[in-house]
Design a protein around this motif. Structure first.
Motif: not given
Ligand code: BEZ
Ligand code: FE
Length: 282
Positions: A86-89, A93-101, A225-232
């Motif tokens: 949360a602190i680092n990402h 608006g418009g960028a996908t939210e990240s979550t735990v790798l 672009y900044e890579p994003v690690a996320t889930h669906l």
């Protein structure tokens, strides 16, 4: 000073960093010492409890063998990983939210053509996943790489299960000129994080369940672009409100809807990537 009391010890330990040359390291270590001392004071830690903590941390380190990373799992179940995330990402608006790798990413998954089935016809509910990779302004990003992984229908990742090929339920896909991507898989299932080690014991002692809601993992990246690690996450999963690693975000919950053919599910999601040089929004 040579002899310290309960009241003077913390300042004395912090003062020993006086000659530390790295200002950030000094800041982090000073805060760590103050917080650990404050914790010991607050709970009035007993000697047997202190020893139990040392034994737990030792066992956690000893459980880190091969693909298994018990310390990351500990950080995950204590919510530390998601706090760092949360602190680092902090995204505009418009960028996908990240979550735990998570601890089950395996580098080197094969690049597959659009439409390939990462489950290789394995058991589970056949599912099509499609969408686009876009800039925050909604323009397509061509040539983005989507590195995807999930458990098989038996709720195990390939790296946990010697019966699966190393890259089963994993693959890398590239977005087309319109930013589009498409692959086949099976519907993800909810699963427990490993409970046969020290983290499982501590979860049990805290009266917590070990379950994660069903999800697909992605690392989405593109040059510039900044890579994003996320889930669906799968809409309707019973563990969305009690994920053991606190990783659910509303914007990442997707309806896995039946297609008109009645035999296949379909999940659609557009990823947003922010330019690498754009700083986090306040
Ligand atoms: C995972 O989703 O793969 C995962 C994340 C955190 C802890 C354990 C597993
Ligand atoms: Fe997972």
């Amino acid at each position: 000073m040579r002899q310290f009391t309960e009241d003077t010890l913390t300042d004395a330990v912090v003062a020993r960093l006086a000659r530390c040359e790295d200002p950030r390291f000094k800041e982090v270590m000073s805060a760590l010492i103050r917080h650990v001392h404050a914790f010991v004071r607050e709970v009035e830690l007993g000697e047997a409890e202190w020893l139990a903590a040392i034994q737990f941390l030792t066992a956690t380190g000893q459980a880190c063998v091969g693909d298994r990373q018990e310390y990351i799992l500990l950080s995950d179940v204590l919510g530390v990983s998601m706090l760092v995330d949360a602190i680092n990402h902090r995204k505009p608006g418009g960028a996908t939210e990240s979550t735990v790798l998570g601890p089950f990413y395996a580098e080197g998954a094969p690049e597959l053509p659009a439409g390939a089935d990462i489950s290789h016809g394995g058991p589970g509910e056949p599912t099509e996943v499609r969408g686009r990779v876009l800039t925050p302004e909604g323009k397509p990003i061509a040539g983005a790489v989507l590195d995807v992984w999930q458990t098989a229908a038996n709720a195990l990742y390939s790296t946990q299960d010697p019966k699966q090929d190393r890259f089963n339920c994993r693959g890398r896909f590239r977005s087309g000129a319109d930013g589009g991507f498409f692959f086949r898989t099976v519907k993800p299932v909810s699963y427990p994080v490993p409970t046969d080690g020290p983290v499982g014991k501590i979860l049990n002692a805290m009266g917590r369940h070990p379950m994660r809601p069903a999800h697909l993992h992605f690392i989405v990246s593109a040059p510039g672009y900044e890579p994003v690690a996320t889930h669906l996450f799968v809409k309707g999963d019973p563990y969305l409100d009690s994920d053991v690693v606190f990783a659910v975000k509303n914007s990442l919950i997707v309806d896995f809807k039946p297609k008109p053919d009645g035999n296949t599910l379909e999940a659609t999601y557009d990823f947003g990537l922010k330019p690498a040089d754009r700083k986090s929004a306040a």
